[in-house]
Scaffold this motif. Structure first.
Motif, PDB file in Angstrom:
ATOM      1  N   ARG A 149       0.624  -1.280  -0.067  1.00 12.82           N
ATOM      2  CA  ARG A 149       0.074  -0.063  -0.044  1.00 12.82           C
ATOM      3  C   ARG A 149       1.067   1.285   0.151  1.00 12.82           C
ATOM      4  O   ARG A 149       1.650   1.457   0.929  1.00 12.82           O
ATOM      5  N   TYR A 150       0.527   2.148  -0.996  1.00 17.35           N
ATOM      6  CA  TYR A 150       1.358   3.592  -1.054  1.00 17.35           C
ATOM      7  C   TYR A 150       0.593   4.541  -0.416  1.00 17.35           C
ATOM      8  O   TYR A 150      -0.298   5.073  -1.272  1.00 17.35           O
ATOM      9  N   SER A 151       0.665   4.824   0.701  1.00 20.53           N
ATOM     10  CA  SER A 151      -0.322   5.831   1.594  1.00 20.53           C
ATOM     11  C   SER A 151       0.099   7.085   1.430  1.00 20.53           C
ATOM     12  O   SER A 151      -0.216   8.054   2.046  1.00 20.53           O
ATOM     13  N   ARG A 152       1.401   7.463   0.609  1.00 23.16           N
ATOM     14  CA  ARG A 152       1.862   8.786   0.529  1.00 23.16           C
ATOM     15  C   ARG A 152       2.226   8.706  -1.043  1.00 23.16           C
ATOM     16  O   ARG A 152       3.009   7.858  -1.550  1.00 23.16           O
ATOM     17  N   TYR A 153       1.970  10.159  -1.454  1.00 24.23           N
ATOM     18  CA  TYR A 153       2.404  10.366  -2.779  1.00 24.23           C
ATOM     19  C   TYR A 153       3.794   9.900  -3.211  1.00 24.23           C
ATOM     20  O   TYR A 153       4.102   9.536  -3.991  1.00 24.23           O
ATOM     21  N   LEU A 154       4.635  10.508  -2.406  1.00 21.02           N
ATOM     22  CA  LEU A 154       6.077  10.249  -2.372  1.00 21.02           C
ATOM     23  C   LEU A 154       6.416   8.976  -2.630  1.00 21.02           C
ATOM     24  O   LEU A 154       7.491   8.780  -3.491  1.00 21.02           O
ATOM     25  N   GLU A 302      -2.877   9.646   0.831  1.00 20.44           N
ATOM     26  CA  GLU A 302      -2.975   9.667   2.242  1.00 20.44           C
ATOM     27  C   GLU A 302      -4.344   9.642   2.732  1.00 20.44           C
ATOM     28  O   GLU A 302      -4.265   8.856   3.675  1.00 20.44           O
ATOM     29  N   ILE A 303      -5.182   9.856   2.129  1.00 22.84           N
ATOM     30  CA  ILE A 303      -6.576  10.046   2.661  1.00 22.84           C
ATOM     31  C   ILE A 303      -6.913   8.529   2.625  1.00 22.84           C
ATOM     32  O   ILE A 303      -7.713   7.669   3.312  1.00 22.84           O
ATOM     33  N   GLN A 304      -6.563   7.726   1.293  1.00 19.06           N
ATOM     34  CA  GLN A 304      -7.004   6.450   1.276  1.00 19.06           C
ATOM     35  C   GLN A 304      -6.350   5.569   2.057  1.00 19.06           C
ATOM     36  O   GLN A 304      -6.714   4.566   2.690  1.00 19.06           O
ATOM     37  N   GLY A 305      -5.096   5.877   2.669  1.00 29.07           N
ATOM     38  CA  GLY A 305      -3.997   5.158   3.312  1.00 29.07           C
ATOM     39  C   GLY A 305      -4.940   5.115   4.842  1.00 29.07           C
ATOM     40  O   GLY A 305      -4.344   4.183   5.450  1.00 29.07           O
ATOM     41  N   THR A 306      -5.811   5.849   5.055  1.00 24.46           N
ATOM     42  CA  THR A 306      -6.537   5.692   6.421  1.00 24.46           C
ATOM     43  C   THR A 306      -7.706   4.650   6.479  1.00 24.46           C
ATOM     44  O   THR A 306      -8.180   4.545   7.396  1.00 24.46           O
ATOM     45  N   MET A 307      -7.834   3.780   5.338  1.00 23.78           N
ATOM     46  CA  MET A 307      -9.115   2.852   5.312  1.00 23.78           C
ATOM     47  C   MET A 307      -8.497   1.631   5.177  1.00 23.78           C
ATOM     48  O   MET A 307      -7.356   1.335   4.908  1.00 23.78           O
ATOM     49  N   PRO A 308      -9.282   0.816   5.918  1.00 21.89           N
ATOM     50  CA  PRO A 308      -8.950  -0.495   5.740  1.00 21.89           C
ATOM     51  C   PRO A 308      -8.907  -1.052   4.470  1.00 21.89           C
ATOM     52  O   PRO A 308      -9.686  -0.561   3.728  1.00 21.89           O
ATOM     53  N   SER A 309      -8.340  -2.472   4.259  1.00 23.30           N
ATOM     54  CA  SER A 309      -8.472  -2.919   3.063  1.00 23.30           C
ATOM     55  C   SER A 309      -8.291  -4.497   3.175  1.00 23.30           C
ATOM     56  O   SER A 309      -7.468  -4.881   4.108  1.00 23.30           O
ATOM     57  N   SER A 310      -8.827  -5.196   2.127  1.00 18.08           N
ATOM     58  CA  SER A 310      -8.903  -6.585   2.112  1.00 18.08           C
ATOM     59  C   SER A 310      -8.897  -7.235   0.707  1.00 18.08           C
ATOM     60  O   SER A 310      -9.340  -6.338  -0.314  1.00 18.08           O
ATOM     61  N   ARG A 311      -8.993  -8.467   0.304  1.00 18.86           N
ATOM     62  CA  ARG A 311      -9.126  -8.702  -0.880  1.00 18.86           C
ATOM     63  C   ARG A 311     -10.594  -8.965  -1.497  1.00 18.86           C
ATOM     64  O   ARG A 311     -10.966  -8.342  -2.622  1.00 18.86           O
ATOM     65  N   GLN A 312     -11.471  -9.092  -0.378  1.00 12.83           N
ATOM     66  CA  GLN A 312     -12.878  -8.881  -0.848  1.00 12.83           C
ATOM     67  C   GLN A 312     -13.419  -7.385  -0.970  1.00 12.83           C
ATOM     68  O   GLN A 312     -14.074  -7.159  -1.912  1.00 12.83           O
ATOM     69  N   LYS A 313     -12.763  -6.644   0.041  1.00 14.07           N
ATOM     70  CA  LYS A 313     -13.221  -5.055  -0.041  1.00 14.07           C
ATOM     71  C   LYS A 313     -12.096  -4.325   0.071  1.00 14.07           C
ATOM     72  O   LYS A 313     -11.406  -3.950   1.028  1.00 14.07           O
ATOM     73  N   PRO A 314     -11.216  -4.158  -1.041  1.00 15.91           N
ATOM     74  CA  PRO A 314     -10.286  -3.452  -1.206  1.00 15.91           C
ATOM     75  C   PRO A 314     -10.703  -1.884  -0.739  1.00 15.91           C
ATOM     76  O   PRO A 314     -11.748  -1.361  -1.358  1.00 15.91           O
TER      77      PRO A 314
END
Length: 510
Positions: A149-154, A302-314
């Protein structure tokens, strides 16, 4: 003959599970050693063998069905952007609205005064669609095929272009955009506070009005207090307030501008300049202002990096839902603001100033002080809210230096000190360089690759679509066009500053 039966072993890779509550501060999961082979006789002599085998097989099936092991940097649990990963579609919408619409939208009519009706609408529509497409690309690129997961643009830029080249291309524009936006918000918010005082007090007050510097100081003190909220998820309520106030003052300003009628002598002829080169540079500078309006791409990952993620619910699914809702609202604010305000004032909008100044200039006497004061109050609240989300990448970058060197969370006292330091630095720059608001075109040109070019190029480098396929051609053309446009806008902005001049007054904010 005794056949050898091997008990299935469960070995978890050393990655953090995406949404395990018990691992919030434990970055690694250890691996259980492989169970040695045993004979059927030995297995029968162990009463717990069969239940244990069933339990482990069930756990393995659950992990394969529900989710995947996600590659996360072990330090992410200690940094303000990814410290909390319980975000949802509503948080994503709030943050996207707060970062995607703000006081920079008040400069749109100024761009229209150079571009005119037709080209102004075409340019605004084209940039809106273009940046929405690149926003979709970023949402898709947030998670790679191997679970990273790339939670930062850099970090995404470094993964696509290489570590050194990625830093070189993205670090300065990202920090410049975040820090420059915070400085501009101090100027706009502090200036609006000054206007509120003048509206409420007028000439009846006996006390001496505070100076502009003192209003800047009041604003940054309020911003620093709000900045003590620990992480990006914790400011979701602040972002909601910021989004509501942005919608409020955008609607209030264009509605007032239309209902109050047009001043005498309004013209819609594009502003004429001396030579043909000056005309071209003015047009490019106006395009840079339009690009600067859509400035939120540096915080999307960065906003997307605050969310949980899984195979069924990316995470890309709820994130894109929040983005779609946010940009419908943004479109309903920006287009009426640009078109309605340009209809009301034409090219009479004060140079290097926004629509709010035009409203005070032409309708100060025939508009209720309550309405004018309300518009300024909404601008102040929105500026305070936007400051938080744009300062968060800077806070994250500052804290990461300590976290990566010490391999432990940043102490509370140090986190507070770093945020106070950044606030003081932004306050100093706002006083030392009060003419920065006149450089909106230059800022837009420098930040334009972050919004329009890099996402397209990163998609090609990471996803590797077939050569000459539709996605390869579209992203290649848009990426190269974005880079060329950025160079042209920056060059035009510098040429305009050199030839036409900018009123430069160091340490003299007005």
């Amino acid at each position: 003959m005794a056949a050898t039966v091997e008990t299935p072993a469960i070995s978890a890779p050393p990655f953090q599970l995406h949404n395990s509550p018990s691992m919030t501060r434990s970055p690694f999961i250890g691996s259980t050693p492989k169970t040695p082979a045993r004979s059927p006789f030995t297995a029968m002599m162990t009463p717990l063998a069969s239940p244990m085998k069933k339990a482990m097989a069930s756990m393995q099936g659950y992990l394969e069905e529900v989710g995947q092991f996600t590659r996360l940097d072990p330090h992410d649990d200690w940094l303000p952007i990814t410290e909390s990963r319980n975000g949802n579609v509503y948080y994503a919408a709030f943050h996207t609205l707060s970062s995607g619409i703000g006081v920079q939208a008040l400069l749109l009519p100024l761009a229209f005064s150079v571009l005119g009706w037709a080209w102004g609408i075409v340019c605004l529509s084209a940039v809106f669609v273009w940046q929405l497409y690149t926003l979709w690309l970023l949402v898709q690129l947030h998670e790679s095929e191997d679970g990273t997961r790339y939670s930062r643009y850099l970090r995404l830029s470094m993964a696509a272009f290489g570590k050194k080249k990625g830093k070189l291309l993205a670090l300065f524009p990202i920090m410049y955009l975040s820090g420059g936006t915070c400085v501009a918000l101090i100027m706009i918010g502090g200036g609006s506070m000054k206007i509120i005082f003048e509206i409420l007090c007028g000439s009846t007050c006996d006390i001496d009005p505070p100076s502009t510097v003192e209003w800047y100081l009041v604003f940054i003190c309020c911003a620093i207090i709000l900045a003590q909220l620990p992480n990006l998820n914790s400011i979701a309520g602040v972002s909601l307030i910021g989004a509501i106030t942005a919608i409020g003052y955008c609607t209030l300003i264009w509605a007032l501008s239309i209902t109050k009628g047009r001043p005498t002598g309004v013209s819609y002829e594009p502003v004429k300049t001396g030579s043909e080169l000056a005309r071209i540079c003015s047009v490019l500078n106006a395009v840079g202002i339009v690009a600067f309006v859509f400035r939120g791409h540096n915080v999307v990952l960065e906003i997307q990096g605050t969310m949980p993620s899984s195979r069924q619910k990316p995470s890309r699914q709820p994130m894109w839902k929040g983005v779609k809702f946010a940009y419908v609202v943004i479109a309903l604010c920006l287009f009426p603001l640009a078109i309605g305000s340009y209809w009301a004032y034409g090219n009479s909008i004060p140079t290097n100033e926004g629509i709010l100044n035009a409203l005070y200039k032409y309708h100060l006497r025939d508009t209720s002080k309550v309405i004018l004061g309300l518009a300024s109050v909404l601008v102040v609240i929105n500026s305070l809210s936007s400051f938080q989300i744009y300062a968060m990448p800077v806070f994250d970058n500052l804290e990461s230096r300590y976290t990566y060197s010490k391999h432990k969370p940043c102490p509370r006292w140090l986190r507070t000190a770093l945020r106070i330091f950044f606030g003081c630095l932004a306050f100093f720059i706002s006083i030392a360089l009060p003419f920065l608001l006149s450089l909106a075109g230059l800022v837009g040109g420098i930040a334009l690759p972050i919004t329009l070019a890099y996402p397209c190029l990163m998609w090609i480098l990471i996803k590797k679509p077939a050569k000459y396929s539709a996605m390869w051609c579209i992203n290649g053309v848009l990426g190269v066009s974005g880079m060329v446009l950025s160079v042209l806008i920056v060059g035009a902005a510098i040429w305009s500053i050199v030839t036409m001049g900018v009123e430069v007054h160091f340490f003299k904010p007005e």
